[in-house]
Design an enzyme around this catalytic site. Structure first.
Site, PDB file in Angstrom:
ATOM      1  N   ASP A   1     -55.678  27.061 -59.306  1.00 13.78           N
ATOM      2  CA  ASP A   1     -56.648  26.061 -59.759  1.00 13.78           C
ATOM      3  C   ASP A   1     -57.280  26.458 -61.097  1.00 13.78           C
ATOM      4  O   ASP A   1     -57.462  25.620 -61.983  1.00 13.78           O
ATOM      5  CB  ASP A   1     -57.758  25.864 -58.717  1.00 13.78           C
ATOM      6  CG  ASP A   1     -57.270  25.091 -57.496  1.00 13.78           C
ATOM      7  OD1 ASP A   1     -56.266  24.357 -57.613  1.00 13.78           O
ATOM      8  OD2 ASP A   1     -57.892  25.223 -56.420  1.00 13.78           O
TER       9      ASP A   1
ATOM     10  N   LYS B   1     -58.312  25.969 -47.657  1.00 16.73           N
ATOM     11  CA  LYS B   1     -58.106  26.930 -48.748  1.00 16.73           C
ATOM     12  C   LYS B   1     -58.651  28.336 -48.463  1.00 16.73           C
ATOM     13  O   LYS B   1     -58.050  29.332 -48.861  1.00 16.73           O
ATOM     14  CB  LYS B   1     -58.735  26.407 -50.039  1.00 16.73           C
ATOM     15  CG  LYS B   1     -57.963  25.257 -50.663  1.00 16.73           C
ATOM     16  CD  LYS B   1     -58.597  24.874 -51.989  1.00 16.73           C
ATOM     17  CE  LYS B   1     -57.724  23.880 -52.733  1.00 16.73           C
ATOM     18  NZ  LYS B   1     -58.169  23.682 -54.114  1.00 16.73           N
TER      19      LYS B   1
END
Ligand code: ATR
Length: 292
Positions: A108, A71
């Site tokens: 997210d 990420k």
């Protein structure tokens, strides 16, 4: 080129990645919305991440998700980074643009906020102090999303104090200069030893640590002093009812589990790749729950 466009292709890059539930949910939506396409697992060795990402346009991908451990590094490998992702410091979604360039997003935090709203429609970020347990990547997404929703007093409590302090300093400085709803949000670090007392004043408690996940021990946190109306959320979704959520429910606090975040974060990505903003329905939830 026209041939590639008729079949929508996306996937998730991780290492390992076989545990990912993303194929279940994206392939469910592809079928549900009658779209021609597939969402596949992409096990990518970290050393090969640059080549894998650079290859997306040539392979005809609409984009992909990126997950652990990619990420943070993936953010450096795309052409454009969305401001929310920049703030979080990581991306979880790549979109291949019409000109072949790559845009990075982090959904997210969006998923987290939507999951709270799903569980409790009346929930408001600006209702009072928030306590975030943990200071890793997940905590960053949660803190940014809460500040962008108007939370003004965010407290971080982490086993390793230096990580909590580093996040508090970075985000307080960032939010002081913000021109959006995050402006003026103050992030402070709470010593780990004070965690049992720190719950006394909060309206939202969130676990972003890996404690309570799978066979890990429960988060070592007493809820004795937590106000009964405080919302308790856990981003862990295996098990769906973590020991923290079980404790909270037993004493009458409202709760929100981690599965909602997983399901909701996928929606903007699906929309960007396939042109439909999909819904989180009981049927989808059941489909994913059956794999947990
Ligand atoms: P993620 O990116 O998913 O947030 P991470 O960056 O590895 O994962 O962060 C894991 C978090 O869980 C950290 O805040 C970690 O605390 P430390 O910074 O002290 O390592 C927390 N954590 C992991 N094991 C823990 C334990 N046994 N007790 C308390 N916190 C723990």
């Amino acid at each position: 080129m026209a041939e590639a466009k008729k079949f929508g292709l996306a996937g998730v890059m991780g290492w390992p990645v076989s545990h990912s539930r993303s194929p279940v949910l994206h392939n469910y939506w592809l079928r549900h919305y009658g779209l021609n396409g597939a969402y596949v697992l992409l096990p990518v060795d970290p050393a090969l991440l640059p080549a894998a990402i650079a290859g997306l346009p040539a392979l005809g991908f609409a984009g992909c998700n990126v997950t652990i451990p990619h990420k943070v590094n993936a953010m450096k490998l795309v052409d454009h980074v969305d401001p929310v992702a920049r703030r979080i410091g990581a991306i979880n979604t790549i979109v291949v643009e019409a000109d072949g360039s790559l845009s990075g997003y982090n959904n997210d935090g969006f998923g987290y906020i939507q999951s709270l709203r799903d569980a409790h429609q009346e929930w408001r970020a600006d209702a009072g102090p928030v306590l975030v347990m943990g200071a890793g990547g997940a905590a960053r997404a949660v803190i940014v999303s809460l500040a962008e929703q108007g939370a003004k007093d965010i407290r971080i409590c982490n086993r390793t104090a230096s990580s909590a302090h580093a996040l508090a300093t970075e985000f307080t400085a960032d939010f002081a200069q913000a021109s959006d709803a995050a402006k003026g949000a103050v992030v402070t670090a709470v010593p780990w030893e004070k965690r049992h007392d720190a719950v006394a004043e909060v309206v939202l408690l969130v676990n972003t640590t890996s404690q309570g996940m799978g066979s890990n021990p429960a988060l070592d946190l007493s809820l004795d002093q937590l106000p009964l109306q405080a919302l308790v959320s856990d981003i862990v979704y295996i098990p769906q009812e973590t020991p923290l959520l079980k404790d909270a429910k037993a004493r009458g606090n409202p709760t929100a589990g981690g599965l909602g975040m997983l399901l909701h974060q996928a929606r903007p990505a699906f929309n960007a790749w396939f042109g439909v903003m999909p819904e989180v329905t009981p049927a989808l939830r059941q489909k994913v729950e059956a794999t947990l």
